[in-house]
Design a protein around this motif. Sequence first.
Motif, mmCIF file in Angstrom:
data_model
loop_
_atom_site.group_PDB
_atom_site.id
_atom_site.type_symbol
_atom_site.label_atom_id
_atom_site.label_comp_id
_atom_site.label_asym_id
_atom_site.label_seq_id
_atom_site.Cartn_x
_atom_site.Cartn_y
_atom_site.Cartn_z
ATOM 1 N N GLY A 33 64.967 -17.989 44.224
ATOM 2 C CA GLY A 33 66.344 -17.578 44.498
ATOM 3 C C GLY A 33 66.871 -16.612 43.461
ATOM 4 N N GLU A 34 66.527 -16.837 42.187
ATOM 5 C CA GLU A 34 66.974 -15.929 41.127
ATOM 6 C C GLU A 34 66.345 -14.552 41.282
ATOM 7 O OE1 GLU A 34 67.879 -18.254 37.115
ATOM 8 O OE2 GLU A 34 66.000 -18.929 38.004
ATOM 9 N N ILE A 35 65.065 -14.523 41.661
ATOM 10 C CA ILE A 35 64.393 -13.239 41.896
ATOM 11 C C ILE A 35 65.067 -12.500 43.047
ATOM 12 C CG2 ILE A 35 62.248 -12.206 42.739
ATOM 13 C CD1 ILE A 35 60.727 -14.310 41.157
ATOM 14 N N TYR A 36 65.370 -13.239 44.119
ATOM 15 C CA TYR A 36 66.004 -12.619 45.284
ATOM 16 C C TYR A 36 67.379 -12.066 44.914
ATOM 17 C CZ TYR A 36 66.963 -11.706 50.201
ATOM 18 O OH TYR A 36 67.230 -11.068 51.383
ATOM 19 N N GLU A 37 68.195 -12.880 44.259
ATOM 20 C CA GLU A 37 69.557 -12.460 43.920
ATOM 21 C C GLU A 37 69.560 -11.259 42.981
ATOM 22 O OE1 GLU A 37 72.493 -13.667 45.209
ATOM 23 O OE2 GLU A 37 71.026 -14.557 46.565
ATOM 24 N N ARG A 38 68.644 -11.273 42.036
ATOM 25 C CA ARG A 38 68.594 -10.189 41.053
ATOM 26 C C ARG A 38 68.257 -8.844 41.704
ATOM 27 N NH1 ARG A 38 65.800 -12.735 37.488
ATOM 28 N NH2 ARG A 38 63.698 -12.218 38.165
ATOM 29 N N ASN A 39 67.366 -8.861 42.683
ATOM 30 C CA ASN A 39 66.864 -7.617 43.262
ATOM 31 C C ASN A 39 67.477 -7.248 44.614
ATOM 32 O OD1 ASN A 39 64.638 -6.917 41.276
ATOM 33 N ND2 ASN A 39 64.018 -8.995 41.857
ATOM 34 N N LEU A 40 67.852 -8.265 45.405
ATOM 35 C CA LEU A 40 68.295 -8.006 46.772
ATOM 36 C C LEU A 40 69.635 -8.659 47.114
ATOM 37 C CD1 LEU A 40 64.844 -8.752 48.479
ATOM 38 C CD2 LEU A 40 65.714 -6.504 47.805
ATOM 39 N N GLY A 41 70.193 -9.416 46.186
ATOM 40 C CA GLY A 41 71.412 -10.163 46.450
ATOM 41 C C GLY A 41 72.670 -9.312 46.508
ATOM 42 N N PRO A 42 73.808 -9.940 46.762
ATOM 43 C CA PRO A 42 75.074 -9.208 46.947
ATOM 44 C C PRO A 42 75.533 -8.441 45.722
ATOM 45 C CG PRO A 42 75.435 -11.588 46.835
ATOM 46 C CD PRO A 42 73.972 -11.388 46.941
ATOM 47 N N ASN A 43 75.067 -8.821 44.538
ATOM 48 C CA ASN A 43 75.460 -8.110 43.320
ATOM 49 C C ASN A 43 74.431 -7.073 42.884
ATOM 50 O OD1 ASN A 43 77.878 -9.603 43.027
ATOM 51 N ND2 ASN A 43 76.736 -11.295 42.104
ATOM 52 N N SER A 44 73.378 -6.903 43.692
ATOM 53 C CA SER A 44 72.359 -5.903 43.385
ATOM 54 C C SER A 44 72.729 -4.578 44.044
ATOM 55 C CB SER A 44 70.988 -6.368 43.895
ATOM 56 O OG SER A 44 70.941 -6.307 45.313
ATOM 57 N N SER A 45 71.955 -3.549 43.764
ATOM 58 C CA SER A 45 72.218 -2.244 44.370
ATOM 59 C C SER A 45 71.673 -2.160 45.790
ATOM 60 C CB SER A 45 71.586 -1.135 43.519
ATOM 61 O OG SER A 45 70.180 -1.333 43.409
ATOM 62 N N THR A 46 70.852 -3.149 46.191
ATOM 63 C CA THR A 46 70.216 -3.095 47.520
ATOM 64 C C THR A 46 70.980 -3.923 48.548
ATOM 65 O OG1 THR A 46 68.096 -2.866 46.374
ATOM 66 C CG2 THR A 46 68.029 -3.355 48.726
ATOM 67 N N ARG A 47 71.314 -5.159 48.223
ATOM 68 C CA ARG A 47 72.129 -6.038 49.058
ATOM 69 C C ARG A 47 71.562 -6.247 50.469
ATOM 70 N NH1 ARG A 47 75.745 -2.800 46.481
ATOM 71 N NH2 ARG A 47 76.170 -1.549 48.333
ATOM 72 N N ILE A 48 70.580 -7.123 50.553
ATOM 73 C CA ILE A 48 70.011 -7.516 51.843
ATOM 74 C C ILE A 48 70.316 -9.003 52.061
ATOM 75 C CG2 ILE A 48 67.887 -7.826 53.189
ATOM 76 C CD1 ILE A 48 66.709 -5.462 51.693
#
Length: 381
Positions: A343-358
């Motif tokens: 979950g931390e990996i997902y949030e860091r790279n793809l989560g709502p606070n990342s530049s990608t936001r999936i």
Amino acid sequence: MKFKNVKNIWLLGLILLLLNACSLTQTYKTSEQTLGERSILKQVKKRGWLNCGVNGNIPGFSYVQLKDFDVTKIDNDPNIPNNIYEQIQSSVVGFDVDICRAIAAAIFDDPNAVKYRFLDTKERFEEISSRKIDVLSRNTTWTIERDVSINIEFAPIVFYDEQSILVRENSEVRSLNDLNGKVICVETETTSQKNLEDERKKRNLTFQIRELQDKKDVYRLYEAGECQAVTSDRSQLDVNRNLLENPDEHLILRETLSKEPLAPVVIDSDSQWVNIVRWIIFALIEAEELGINQNNLEQKKASKDPKIIRFLGLEGTADSIGSRLGLEPDYAQRIIRHVGNYGEIYERNLGPNSSTRIRRGLNNLWNNQEEPGLIYSPPFR
């Protein structure tokens, strides 16, 4: 040759048996030595780092954080000056990259003990089959053809994706059927290309498929109007739409053409290495299920829960999960400390606070109370 008595026959037989036993022992030792030399874990440890194949051009998944830098231009050139090479290597980030960092953390207690190779869709399988890389962590779909036709083994699925279509919002295209007679761009050597060909036959459509080796060419031609649509994994369409000049002018259709389970890949000739990569990935998932993260790891080490004690390698016995894999008993602790849980990996790279936001969606844990997903680990026992 005549034997004067039976004793001579038995003596000759015994000599032959002993010679055969010596030969078999030597053959076994040679085979054992060869297997040891080919052990990927031993090679990785001796080398001092993990060789990991990634894409390098997909923000959120794997990309180089250097302004105006294109990894396709370096072509894994061995003649790159050391200072530039090290700068590139230390700037690679993303979801797929963190999978490699987790493996390095488990083996070396150092998530940075990784060297990345930037591979296109064709190179990726050649590199893993020839053992030029130890693991491929590059948005690769698990299919039966790849699983049984190439000498590779898929690790657990780390991202559940689906194939869709990107079009201009003002085009009034809302389905693949609306692209009849048009041109659709797609990366070659991908499941997206083959799925598109299947849909054309099934629906009896006449659109043209423009196959391109370089992903950048796909979106360049699309933006130039030479293609009326692009098809790929929805996550990639989402990322690359944001890189277009006017992202809001483009739309990802709701229509789904296929399921795309993405998983890391290893060679299938080393069962120990297959198990190591498999259970490192499961450890990322299990850590999230158990509620263990980078912030509370030290606190969780004091837990009385047998599941947590066993998972973190705190049993104090020689027969730990890590030792069975050929790793240290605290290998799961190393992963969480340096990289975090799934979950931390997902949030860091793809989560709502990342530049990608999936949106996480199917990639939620199976027991998520609000929106159950498909991410699931077998029991650690």
